[in-house]
Write a protein that holds these residues in place. Structure first.
Motif, PDB file in Angstrom:
ATOM      1  N   PRO A   4     -27.986 -12.920 -32.355  1.00  0.00           N
ATOM      2  CA  PRO A   4     -27.951 -11.594 -31.505  1.00  0.00           C
ATOM      3  C   PRO A   4     -29.344 -11.144 -31.374  1.00  0.00           C
ATOM      4  CG  PRO A   4     -27.531 -11.444 -34.074  1.00  0.00           C
ATOM      5  CD  PRO A   4     -27.820 -12.857 -33.737  1.00  0.00           C
ATOM      6  N   LEU A   5     -29.399 -10.149 -30.333  1.00  0.00           N
ATOM      7  CA  LEU A   5     -30.551  -9.594 -29.989  1.00  0.00           C
ATOM      8  C   LEU A   5     -31.193  -9.007 -31.097  1.00  0.00           C
ATOM      9  CD1 LEU A   5     -30.034  -7.948 -26.498  1.00  0.00           C
ATOM     10  CD2 LEU A   5     -31.182  -9.971 -27.003  1.00  0.00           C
ATOM     11  N   SER A   6     -32.431  -8.947 -31.060  1.00  0.00           N
ATOM     12  CA  SER A   6     -33.234  -8.111 -32.236  1.00  0.00           C
ATOM     13  C   SER A   6     -33.304  -6.627 -31.784  1.00  0.00           C
ATOM     14  CB  SER A   6     -34.758  -8.666 -32.250  1.00  0.00           C
ATOM     15  OG  SER A   6     -35.419  -7.607 -32.812  1.00  0.00           O
ATOM     16  N   PRO A   7     -32.858  -5.729 -33.270  1.00  0.00           N
ATOM     17  CA  PRO A   7     -32.761  -4.459 -32.691  1.00  0.00           C
ATOM     18  C   PRO A   7     -34.314  -4.006 -32.463  1.00  0.00           C
ATOM     19  CG  PRO A   7     -31.934  -4.983 -34.857  1.00  0.00           C
ATOM     20  CD  PRO A   7     -32.366  -6.321 -34.229  1.00  0.00           C
ATOM     21  N   LEU A   8     -35.341  -4.817 -32.886  1.00  0.00           N
ATOM     22  CA  LEU A   8     -36.614  -4.231 -32.523  1.00  0.00           C
ATOM     23  C   LEU A   8     -36.957  -4.437 -31.053  1.00  0.00           C
ATOM     24  CD1 LEU A   8     -39.139  -3.359 -33.710  1.00  0.00           C
ATOM     25  CD2 LEU A   8     -39.909  -5.782 -34.072  1.00  0.00           C
ATOM     26  N   VAL A   9     -36.482  -5.494 -30.470  1.00  0.00           N
ATOM     27  CA  VAL A   9     -36.595  -5.640 -29.093  1.00  0.00           C
ATOM     28  C   VAL A   9     -35.771  -4.771 -28.289  1.00  0.00           C
ATOM     29  CG1 VAL A   9     -36.193  -7.126 -27.190  1.00  0.00           C
ATOM     30  CG2 VAL A   9     -37.144  -8.070 -29.170  1.00  0.00           C
ATOM     31  N   THR A  10     -34.425  -4.267 -28.847  1.00  0.00           N
ATOM     32  CA  THR A  10     -33.663  -3.186 -28.143  1.00  0.00           C
ATOM     33  C   THR A  10     -34.333  -1.824 -28.004  1.00  0.00           C
ATOM     34  OG1 THR A  10     -31.864  -4.399 -28.717  1.00  0.00           O
ATOM     35  CG2 THR A  10     -31.521  -2.402 -28.158  1.00  0.00           C
ATOM     36  N   PHE A  11     -34.870  -1.743 -29.319  1.00  0.00           N
ATOM     37  CA  PHE A  11     -35.621  -0.228 -29.350  1.00  0.00           C
ATOM     38  C   PHE A  11     -36.681  -0.355 -28.485  1.00  0.00           C
ATOM     39  CE2 PHE A  11     -39.540   1.581 -31.328  1.00  0.00           C
ATOM     40  CZ  PHE A  11     -38.911   3.025 -31.422  1.00  0.00           C
ATOM     41  N   TRP A 100     -42.330  -4.672 -14.862  1.00  0.00           N
ATOM     42  CA  TRP A 100     -41.176  -4.182 -15.734  1.00  0.00           C
ATOM     43  C   TRP A 100     -40.138  -4.905 -15.731  1.00  0.00           C
ATOM     44  CZ3 TRP A 100     -40.510  -2.318 -20.043  1.00  0.00           C
ATOM     45  CH2 TRP A 100     -39.242  -1.839 -20.361  1.00  0.00           C
ATOM     46  N   GLN A 101     -39.672  -5.432 -14.448  1.00  0.00           N
ATOM     47  CA  GLN A 101     -38.389  -6.360 -14.402  1.00  0.00           C
ATOM     48  C   GLN A 101     -38.671  -7.634 -15.262  1.00  0.00           C
ATOM     49  OE1 GLN A 101     -35.873  -5.460 -12.927  1.00  0.00           O
ATOM     50  NE2 GLN A 101     -37.063  -3.486 -12.724  1.00  0.00           N
ATOM     51  N   VAL A 102     -39.794  -8.153 -15.296  1.00  0.00           N
ATOM     52  CA  VAL A 102     -39.854  -9.370 -16.021  1.00  0.00           C
ATOM     53  C   VAL A 102     -39.965  -8.933 -17.363  1.00  0.00           C
ATOM     54  CG1 VAL A 102     -41.784 -11.097 -16.829  1.00  0.00           C
ATOM     55  CG2 VAL A 102     -41.144 -10.750 -14.454  1.00  0.00           C
ATOM     56  N   ILE A 103     -40.610  -7.876 -18.061  1.00  0.00           N
ATOM     57  CA  ILE A 103     -40.734  -7.413 -19.369  1.00  0.00           C
ATOM     58  C   ILE A 103     -39.196  -7.151 -19.802  1.00  0.00           C
ATOM     59  CG2 ILE A 103     -41.374  -5.726 -20.908  1.00  0.00           C
ATOM     60  CD1 ILE A 103     -43.810  -5.597 -19.191  1.00  0.00           C
ATOM     61  N   SER A 104     -38.270  -6.193 -19.001  1.00  0.00           N
ATOM     62  CA  SER A 104     -37.166  -5.821 -19.360  1.00  0.00           C
ATOM     63  C   SER A 104     -35.982  -7.066 -19.447  1.00  0.00           C
ATOM     64  CB  SER A 104     -36.763  -5.000 -18.249  1.00  0.00           C
ATOM     65  OG  SER A 104     -35.176  -4.596 -18.551  1.00  0.00           O
ATOM     66  N   SER A 105     -36.123  -7.799 -18.535  1.00  0.00           N
ATOM     67  CA  SER A 105     -35.369  -9.155 -18.595  1.00  0.00           C
ATOM     68  C   SER A 105     -35.744 -10.046 -19.772  1.00  0.00           C
ATOM     69  CB  SER A 105     -35.608  -9.916 -17.502  1.00  0.00           C
ATOM     70  OG  SER A 105     -34.862 -11.173 -17.387  1.00  0.00           O
ATOM     71  N   ALA A 106     -36.822 -10.292 -19.980  1.00  0.00           N
ATOM     72  CA  ALA A 106     -37.384 -11.062 -21.150  1.00  0.00           C
ATOM     73  C   ALA A 106     -36.647 -10.553 -22.634  1.00  0.00           C
ATOM     74  CB  ALA A 106     -38.739 -11.366 -21.228  1.00  0.00           C
TER      75      ALA A 106
END
Length: 173
Positions: A4-11, A100-106
């Motif tokens: 699963p995605l990290s909650p930290l990354v989601t935050f 931002w597109q790159v950061i968000s996608s990553a």
């Protein structure tokens, strides 16, 4: 099984996206004259501050972690030429959007294990040739936080500069 995605990354992604949108809203209406205004007496201009912020995104995400797109690579190559470039607000806003597109996608792809990946400094040989100390390796999690804290710091600087010159300040809420 996919982690699963990290909650930290989601935050980070959600909060950072809000910060990013506030940046775009502040940058877009600026004129060339306003971008030329100093952040503070004897300091860089607002435009140079914004270019510095884009540089940091690209340096860390592209240069260190290999996350990029054509626009980021083009920006990086142009900045390596060390020519004094004056950017228009639309160019700066576009560079923020592209990065931002790159950061968000990553951040949508990364899971817990991805955050722990360690990246060595790609520019160690250059540092040594200049007589500087080697830079330590960093985890992806450290890099994400570092770029975000850099933007928060300079976002405050931008807000203060805009307000000092009587322009619409940078707000994230």
């Amino acid at each position: 099984m996919t982690q699963p995605l990290s909650p930290l990354v989601t935050f980070y992604r959600q909060g950072w996206e809000n910060h990013h949108q506030a940046l775009i809203a502040s940058i877009t209406p600026l004129t060339q004259e306003q971008l030329s205004l100093p952040v503070a007496p004897h300091h860089t201009s607002i435009g140079e501050l914004l270019a510095h912020m884009v540089d940091a995104r690209i340096s860390w995400f592209h240069g260190w972690m290999g996350e990029s797109n054509k626009a980021m690579i083009h920006w990086h190559e142009e900045r390596l030429r060390n020519t004094l470039t004056t950017y228009e607000a639309t160019e700066l806003a576009a560079s923020f959007e592209e990065s931002w597109q790159v950061i968000s996608s990553a951040m949508e792809r990364w899971n817990f294990a991805d955050l722990e990946r360690v990246f060595p400094a790609a520019h160690q040989a250059w540092l040594q040739s200049q007589g500087f100390e080697e830079e330590p390796a960093h985890t992806r999690q450290w890099i994400v936080w570092h770029v975000l804290e850099h933007e928060i710091h300079h976002g405050g600087e931008l807000s203060l500069a805009l307000g000092t010159h009587g322009l619409e300040s940078f707000y994230t809420w």
